[in-house]
Design a protein around this motif. Structure first.
Motif, PDB file in Angstrom:
ATOM      1  N   ASP A 461      82.024  49.950  58.646  1.00 51.81           N
ATOM      2  CA  ASP A 461      82.423  48.649  59.149  1.00 51.81           C
ATOM      3  C   ASP A 461      82.105  47.860  57.598  1.00 51.81           C
ATOM      4  O   ASP A 461      82.095  47.916  56.838  1.00 51.81           O
ATOM      5  N   MET A 462      80.679  49.432  57.323  1.00 54.61           N
ATOM      6  CA  MET A 462      80.775  48.986  55.779  1.00 54.61           C
ATOM      7  C   MET A 462      81.459  49.591  54.758  1.00 54.61           C
ATOM      8  O   MET A 462      80.993  50.252  53.817  1.00 54.61           O
ATOM      9  N   SER A 463      82.960  49.554  54.390  1.00 57.82           N
ATOM     10  CA  SER A 463      83.687  49.995  53.187  1.00 57.82           C
ATOM     11  C   SER A 463      83.596  48.208  52.656  1.00 57.82           C
ATOM     12  O   SER A 463      82.877  47.395  52.723  1.00 57.82           O
ATOM     13  N   PRO A 464      84.082  48.127  51.491  1.00 63.76           N
ATOM     14  CA  PRO A 464      83.797  47.368  50.047  1.00 63.76           C
ATOM     15  C   PRO A 464      84.224  45.829  50.871  1.00 63.76           C
ATOM     16  O   PRO A 464      83.008  44.920  51.046  1.00 63.76           O
ATOM     17  N   GLY A 465      84.764  45.715  51.518  1.00 60.53           N
ATOM     18  CA  GLY A 465      85.492  44.747  52.068  1.00 60.53           C
ATOM     19  C   GLY A 465      84.491  44.220  53.274  1.00 60.53           C
ATOM     20  O   GLY A 465      83.908  42.770  53.121  1.00 60.53           O
ATOM     21  N   THR A 466      83.186  45.144  54.168  1.00 65.33           N
ATOM     22  CA  THR A 466      82.446  44.284  54.842  1.00 65.33           C
ATOM     23  C   THR A 466      81.457  44.225  53.878  1.00 65.33           C
ATOM     24  O   THR A 466      80.350  42.970  54.357  1.00 65.33           O
ATOM     25  N   GLU A 467      81.349  44.333  52.790  1.00 66.75           N
ATOM     26  CA  GLU A 467      80.038  44.648  52.219  1.00 66.75           C
ATOM     27  C   GLU A 467      80.096  43.198  51.331  1.00 66.75           C
ATOM     28  O   GLU A 467      79.073  42.457  51.265  1.00 66.75           O
ATOM     29  N   GLU A 468      81.205  42.771  51.649  1.00 68.40           N
ATOM     30  CA  GLU A 468      81.504  41.111  50.670  1.00 68.40           C
ATOM     31  C   GLU A 468      81.126  40.356  52.197  1.00 68.40           C
ATOM     32  O   GLU A 468      80.904  39.178  51.562  1.00 68.40           O
ATOM     33  N   ASP A 469      81.180  40.710  53.193  1.00 68.72           N
ATOM     34  CA  ASP A 469      80.948  39.629  54.182  1.00 68.72           C
ATOM     35  C   ASP A 469      79.312  39.240  53.579  1.00 68.72           C
ATOM     36  O   ASP A 469      79.345  38.191  54.752  1.00 68.72           O
ATOM     37  N   SER A 470      78.523  40.009  53.734  1.00 72.12           N
ATOM     38  CA  SER A 470      77.202  39.289  53.407  1.00 72.12           C
ATOM     39  C   SER A 470      76.937  38.232  52.276  1.00 72.12           C
ATOM     40  O   SER A 470      76.060  37.527  52.136  1.00 72.12           O
ATOM     41  N   LYS A 471      78.100  38.586  51.563  1.00 67.23           N
ATOM     42  CA  LYS A 471      78.006  37.039  50.470  1.00 67.23           C
ATOM     43  C   LYS A 471      78.876  36.540  51.329  1.00 67.23           C
ATOM     44  O   LYS A 471      79.372  35.242  50.613  1.00 67.23           O
ATOM     45  N   SER A 472      80.283  36.306  51.880  1.00 66.16           N
ATOM     46  CA  SER A 472      80.590  35.233  52.222  1.00 66.16           C
ATOM     47  C   SER A 472      79.354  33.810  53.409  1.00 66.16           C
ATOM     48  O   SER A 472      78.358  34.128  54.189  1.00 66.16           O
ATOM     49  N   PRO A 473      80.205  33.047  53.781  1.00 66.62           N
ATOM     50  CA  PRO A 473      79.461  31.802  53.912  1.00 66.62           C
ATOM     51  C   PRO A 473      78.812  31.986  55.146  1.00 66.62           C
ATOM     52  O   PRO A 473      79.868  32.409  55.694  1.00 66.62           O
ATOM     53  N   GLY A 474      77.711  31.830  55.856  1.00 66.33           N
ATOM     54  CA  GLY A 474      77.820  32.305  57.218  1.00 66.33           C
ATOM     55  C   GLY A 474      76.685  33.491  57.079  1.00 66.33           C
ATOM     56  O   GLY A 474      76.467  33.626  58.242  1.00 66.33           O
ATOM     57  N   SER A 475      76.762  33.920  55.830  1.00 62.79           N
ATOM     58  CA  SER A 475      76.356  35.424  56.018  1.00 62.79           C
ATOM     59  C   SER A 475      75.564  34.773  55.852  1.00 62.79           C
ATOM     60  O   SER A 475      74.472  34.673  54.624  1.00 62.79           O
ATOM     61  N   PRO A 476      74.181  36.190  55.889  1.00 57.29           N
ATOM     62  CA  PRO A 476      73.363  36.723  54.900  1.00 57.29           C
ATOM     63  C   PRO A 476      73.808  36.887  53.040  1.00 57.29           C
ATOM     64  O   PRO A 476      75.002  37.460  52.875  1.00 57.29           O
ATOM     65  N   SER A 477      72.382  36.454  52.407  1.00 52.69           N
ATOM     66  CA  SER A 477      72.690  36.719  51.106  1.00 52.69           C
ATOM     67  C   SER A 477      72.068  37.760  50.957  1.00 52.69           C
ATOM     68  O   SER A 477      73.120  38.685  49.769  1.00 52.69           O
ATOM     69  N   GLY A 478      72.202  39.024  51.590  1.00 52.34           N
ATOM     70  CA  GLY A 478      72.149  40.471  51.115  1.00 52.34           C
ATOM     71  C   GLY A 478      72.330  41.389  52.370  1.00 52.34           C
ATOM     72  O   GLY A 478      71.447  40.037  53.519  1.00 52.34           O
ATOM     73  N   VAL A 479      72.442  42.677  52.096  1.00 50.36           N
ATOM     74  CA  VAL A 479      72.118  43.520  53.367  1.00 50.36           C
ATOM     75  C   VAL A 479      70.664  43.965  53.161  1.00 50.36           C
ATOM     76  O   VAL A 479      70.752  44.919  52.998  1.00 50.36           O
ATOM     77  N   SER A 480      70.828  42.991  54.997  1.00 54.30           N
ATOM     78  CA  SER A 480      69.312  44.006  54.963  1.00 54.30           C
ATOM     79  C   SER A 480      69.381  45.272  55.717  1.00 54.30           C
ATOM     80  O   SER A 480      70.434  45.918  55.999  1.00 54.30           O
ATOM     81  N   SER A 481      67.878  45.810  56.078  1.00 60.77           N
ATOM     82  CA  SER A 481      68.325  47.318  56.824  1.00 60.77           C
ATOM     83  C   SER A 481      68.663  47.022  57.811  1.00 60.77           C
ATOM     84  O   SER A 481      69.205  47.584  59.038  1.00 60.77           O
ATOM     85  N   MET A 482      68.110  45.910  58.231  1.00 61.95           N
ATOM     86  CA  MET A 482      68.506  45.475  60.638  1.00 61.95           C
ATOM     87  C   MET A 482      70.108  45.298  60.142  1.00 61.95           C
ATOM     88  O   MET A 482      70.857  46.384  61.110  1.00 61.95           O
ATOM     89  N   THR A 483      70.586  44.862  59.107  1.00 66.98           N
ATOM     90  CA  THR A 483      71.924  44.177  59.076  1.00 66.98           C
ATOM     91  C   THR A 483      72.665  45.814  59.179  1.00 66.98           C
ATOM     92  O   THR A 483      73.318  45.819  59.964  1.00 66.98           O
ATOM     93  N   LEU A 484      72.242  46.688  58.603  1.00 66.56           N
ATOM     94  CA  LEU A 484      73.155  47.762  58.266  1.00 66.56           C
ATOM     95  C   LEU A 484      72.724  48.485  59.681  1.00 66.56           C
ATOM     96  O   LEU A 484      73.766  49.601  60.273  1.00 66.56           O
ATOM     97  N   HIS A 485      71.652  48.650  59.894  1.00 61.54           N
ATOM     98  CA  HIS A 485      71.861  49.188  61.236  1.00 61.54           C
ATOM     99  C   HIS A 485      72.577  48.585  62.655  1.00 61.54           C
ATOM    100  O   HIS A 485      73.134  48.954  63.362  1.00 61.54           O
TER     101      HIS A 485
END
Length: 671
Positions: A461-485
């Motif tokens: 899931d951690m493809s470039p597209g998924t990394e963009e998820d973290s910047k989409s509305p309703g998502s965290p502003s950054g990818v935290s350690s907890m999010t990655l796990h």
């Protein structure tokens, strides 16, 4: 002016005494020796001439002067010694009177206690005065000093006993309001498998215990307030008399026993690491809950009050106060920490993660309290041990979370899950993750140490597209350690579910199974705090995935049946006419196909009511519409005896699908 060692100073009186002693020796020698040599006679004659030339005072003057000096010295000496001796006699009488009495002085009232304290203090002051004289063993006062030492020692031993008795007899009972605790005896999670729970009990079993992070500090009276001044007076006198160690030891022993009793009231039994490691999970789970509850009370109520008590008696912030508190409480707090250490050592099984996190958070929350209680070097060993146990619990959290992920990947099945519904593993994992969101702050801190790149490589899931998820509305502003796990765990779960789907022989059921489980995952995330972690884009992708599986299910289940309702292949060869025989055969095959699907798929399960309804509607639109169109075109070629079900019948039969209860169509027009 300094005097050379070779020329010692001899007082005048000492010289005269030496001279008299020599003369007496000569007289005695002459009395026993009748014959003298010439030399001896000459020396004695010279001595006589020397003595005759000296002026000798009259006997009367000499006697009178000597008498006056002697009387004056004797009066002065006898007056001082007698006064000191009388003073010691009075003190000794007061002190020794209580040695014959078995009762405690402070039990008889303040006057008796005050008299005894004054007598003991008088002995101390007298010793200080006598010690200032730098007495030798030959002095009369030296014997009085030894008597005073003995009297003071007796008094100090008695005061130490009175001090101990006051502490014991005036101990306050532990307040009942702080000791109410109720815990479930058993945790339903099987420690041998993370998927052993029944569907209905998963969410309930993972409910987190409430751990208050803002427990108010309560100071309670561990000893009756009325005796604090007396204890302080006794301690001050013992300290002034150089009995610091004896007083501190007496206090430490009594308060150590009181702290042990507190742990007993809190039902915190003394367990070795081996005891904890051998304990069954149901019992251990209950003990962890009690430990969390007891630790908060013990630190914020009992230890805070214990520190306050030592400050009241020995002086706030005084080194002896801190030392007494540390010595009294060290064994008890280390006993509690020992349990935490044992839990950090034990097997890192996923079901223990919540309890370990609870233990970590409560200890982390109490750490400022513990740091302030165990100040300076004297408390450093306890302080260091607290931080070490906290670190070990944090390490245990990290390892256990990774083991949780590994357990999902390793969870293999040999038989397909009956009905194609939501697999227990899916329920467990998603509820597990949802409950972990309560610990977001701690998990982000503890999981930060794990390399983010490793976490990314583990998760498709951690493809470039998924990394963009973290910047989409309703998502965290950054990818935290907890999010990655968490995303990594979801990805591992999806891979495992795909493997489990292949256990089904029926292709439609494979897709139905994946549809159910992906829909469940998306709904769990959408309807909880997980949405803040996974983000809306992740939810959209899962929605798209389960919808794709729904379409594939429909094609695999109904395409061949719906093809029977098409006109292709039912014309008479070489003409445009319809073959009634082929038409009737097609219709009969359709009914057989429908009945077969009905028999099989009524046993399949879609637990979500809305999803079940949506799929039924989608099937109905396709099947019923095709059936009605078929009859609209060929109604004139078919009579009633060939029509087994009308459109309304089929539509009603579709309502039986996906209920998880197998049915058969035996009698037309009857349900």
């Amino acid at each position: 002016m300094a005097v050379e060692e070779s020329e010692p100073v001899i007082p005048e009186l000492e010289r005269e005494e030496n001279l008299i002693a020599a003369a007496r020796h000569i007289v005695k020698a002459l009395g026993s020796n009748k014959n003298l040599t010439t030399d001896a006679k000459k020396i004695l004659a010279d001595l006589g001439s020397k003595l005759s030339s000296m002026s000798i005072p009259s006997e009367m003057e000499e006697g009178k002067e000597g008498e006056e000096d002697e009387e004056e010295e004797e009066e002065e000496e006898e007056g001082g010694v007698n006064a000191t001796e009388d003073r010691i006699n009075v003190i000794q009488e007061k002190i020794m009177r209580w040695e014959e009495d078995q009762s405690m002085i402070w039990d008889l009232g303040p006057e008796e206690a005050s008299e005894y304290l004054n007598a003991a203090n008088e002995a101390r002051r007298l010793i200080e005065k006598l010690e200032s004289f730098n007495l030798s063993k030959d002095d009369q006062e030296y014997k009085l000093l030894q008597r005073a030492y003995s009297v003071l020692q007796t008094a100090m031993a008695r005061l130490e006993e009175e001090f101990r008795n006051l502490l014991i007899q005036n101990r306050q009972p532990f307040e009942p309001e702080y000791v109410s605790f109720r815990s479930s005896e058993e945790d339903p999670v099987d420690e041998n498998s993370i998927v052993s729970l029944g569907d209905e009990s998963v969410e309930e079993s993972l409910q987190r215990d409430s751990v208050s992070r803002a427990a108010e500090e309560h100071i309670i009276d561990l000893v009756h307030p009325g005796v604090i001044p007396d204890l302080r007076c006794i301690a001050n006198l013992l300290f002034a008399s150089n009995y610091v160690q004896e007083c501190s030891h007496a206090y430490t022993i009594v308060r150590r026993d009181a702290l042990d009793e507190c742990l007993f009231i809190l039902e915190m039994e003394r367990l070795s690491i081996e005891d904890v490691l051998k304990m069954e999970w149901g019992t251990l789970n209950s003990k962890i809950k009690r430990w969390i509850w007891a630790l908060k009370i013990f630190v914020r109520v009992y230890l805070a009050s214990e520190r306050w008590l030592s400050d009241q008696i020995f002086g706030e912030g005084e080194p002896v106060s801190i030392a007494c508190f540390v010595d009294a409480s060290k064994a008890s707090i280390l006993q509690l920490l020992n349990f935490g250490e044992a839990m950090s050592i034990g097997p890192h099984k996923p079901e223990k993660l919540f309890r370990i996190l609870d233990m970590y958070e409560v200890l982390a929350d109490l750490m400022p309290d513990l740091d302030s209680l165990y100040l300076d070097d004297v408390g450093s060993s306890v302080r260091i041990e607290c931080h070490e146990v906290l670190k070990r619990l944090g390490d245990c959290v990290r390892v256990t979370f990774i083991e949780f992920e590994n357990a999902i990947a390793a969870n293999a099945s040999t038989n397909p899950f009956i009905g194609g519904g939501i697999h227990p593993l899916t329920r467990y994992v998603m509820n597990y993750l949802r409950t972990l969101t309560d610990y977001s702050e701690s998990l982000n801190l503890l999981l930060k140490d794990r390399d983010e790149e490793d976490a990314i490589s583990l998760s498709p899931d951690m493809s470039p597209g998924t990394e963009e998820d973290s910047k989409s509305p309703g998502s965290p502003s950054g990818v935290s350690s907890m999010t990655l796990h968490f995303r990594s765990v979801a990805s591992v779960l999806e891979s495992n579910l795909e493997e489990k789907s292949l256990l089904y022989k029926e292709v439609p059921l494979q897709h139905l199974f994946l549809m159910n489980n992906l829909h469940y995952m998306a709904e769990k995330v959408k309807g909880s705090e997980l949405r803040l972690i996974y983000g809306d884009e992740w939810i959209r992708k899962r929605n798209w995935k389960f919808q794709q599986h729904a379409m594939k299910y429909e094609r695999a289940s109904w395409s061949s049946i719906l093809n029977l309702l098409k006109d292709e292949g039912i014309h008479v060869p070489g003409t445009t006419s319809i073959s009634k025989t082929l038409l009737r055969e097609r219709l009969r095959s359709f009914y057989l196909g429908f009945e077969d699907v009905y028999r099989i798929q009524t046993a399949w399960l879609i637990p979500d009511v809305q999803l079940r309804e949506d799929l039924r509607i989608s099937i109905s639109l396709k099947v019923i519409q095709a059936y009605r169109t078929f009859f609209g075109r060929h109604n004139c070629h078919l009579n009633d005896k060939y029509i087994k079900y009308n459109a309304d019948d089929l539509e009603n039969y579709l309502l039986d699908f996906f209920e998880g209860s197998q049915k058969c169509l035996q009698n037309p027009h009857r349900r």
